[in-house]
Enzyme design. Sequence first.
Site, PDB file in Angstrom:
ATOM      1  N   ILE A   1       0.985  -0.724  -0.056  1.00  0.00           N
ATOM      2  CA  ILE A   1      -0.157  -0.361  -0.553  1.00  0.00           C
ATOM      3  C   ILE A   1       0.538   1.409   0.439  1.00  0.00           C
ATOM      4  O   ILE A   1       1.653   1.800   0.546  1.00  0.00           O
ATOM      5  CB  ILE A   1      -1.034   0.162   0.975  1.00  0.00           C
ATOM      6  CG1 ILE A   1      -2.009  -1.480   0.945  1.00  0.00           C
ATOM      7  CG2 ILE A   1      -1.753   1.390   1.344  1.00  0.00           C
ATOM      8  CD1 ILE A   1      -3.321  -1.364   2.412  1.00  0.00           C
ATOM      9  N   CYS A   2       0.749   2.188  -1.204  1.00  0.00           N
ATOM     10  CA  CYS A   2       1.419   3.603  -1.243  1.00  0.00           C
ATOM     11  C   CYS A   2       3.235   3.051  -0.787  1.00  0.00           C
ATOM     12  O   CYS A   2       3.376   2.437  -1.795  1.00  0.00           O
ATOM     13  CB  CYS A   2       0.303   4.355   0.201  1.00  0.00           C
ATOM     14  SG  CYS A   2       2.106   6.024  -0.144  1.00  0.00           S
TER      15      CYS A   2
END
Length: 417
Positions: A150-151
């Site tokens: 994530i990110c």
Amino acid sequence: MSQVKIPVDLILSKMADNAEKVQSRAHKASEVLLGELDTDLAKTPYDVVYREDRVQLKHYRPRTKIRYRTPLLVVYALINRETMLDLQPGRSVVERFLDAGIDLYMIDWGYPTRKDRFLGFDEHINGYMDDIVDLIRERNETDKINLMGICMGGTFSVIYSALHPEKIKNLVTTVTPTNFDTKKGLLHVWMEHIDVDRVVDTFGNLPADMMNFGFLLLNPARLMIDKYVGFMENIDNKQFVENFVRMDKWIFDSPDLPGEVFRQFVKDCYQGNKLLKNQLEVGGQRVDLNRLTMPLLNIYGKYDHLVPPEACEKLIDHVGSKDTENLCLNTGHIGIYVSSKYQEAFAPKIASWLKARDGMPERKPRSIKTAATSSAAVVQPISSKKKASGKRSRNTTEEDAFQVEPASDAKAMGNAR
């Protein structure tokens, strides 16, 4: 000429009605704010099965029979906390993965202190992440695991999968920046010109308060005005207030960012765009995306002002995998994970994508020329002609992927960033 009459009685009657409504709302708001609010985060039960320095590994207790052969490790960013995936019962990506029968692990990066300022990409990716992946492989008696990033955690997962492809079966990246050569988004413009050496040499770790203030300045009208106007308009709605407080608790529960991670992220990624160019080096090894041969699902938000689509969508064109899919959702950076609308679609999409590949036999590695050693630094790139042969890439829109109903609580959950 007739004289215009002012409907004084009607105006006074309207004012009296409004005053009664305001008084009623104020009374109900005081009951909500002074009453007991349920604003706890991350309630899904888990066990800590690994701990090293500040880093720990959560293993979530199954809610149903495990239906996947391959466990899933989720790697969150070092910015903010992984609790975003488990905000509350009924609105939790973690719950949905568990209900699908996934054996779920998630990294908690903890809170860096001054002694962590010198830990960079290598220590986090080839150190903590690799130790954790090996632990899961040993616990589950499997050669490979599924990895979801994530990110910034997605960027780490891409790098890890390229350096250690023999340990990853399927890769899922969500709102993951990989192409930094774009002017879309104010963050990219700032990072291109920031004097990161001066910042890191001055502060050591990047202070969380500085990051949060920067994030607010990216969209001040929405994040510092509209958000609180929305709160006042719904202050007598207990469910809205609870969701609002949960979101703000998550936003401002921010760890500092290790200084050397910030320095390398800015210099090599934002200012050098080395990842897509296969020029990034981590731990003395060149990160060659041609070695990323496992199936890849790449999800991002159409209205993401932190990691815009232009920063995400090019990844599938640069990897060696023949099974890739871009999925663009009509939402922002955080809305993918926390809004009711995408809660009902995002996690099931990943679960079904992993399920379709869970029982598949291992793909034989493509014939890539390597030197005598096994170092990633010496793997030869594959020609574009060969890379295109037999490759199955998809660009999927939200409408193609699923149909969902609009959410009623977007204002409370969608004004995070």
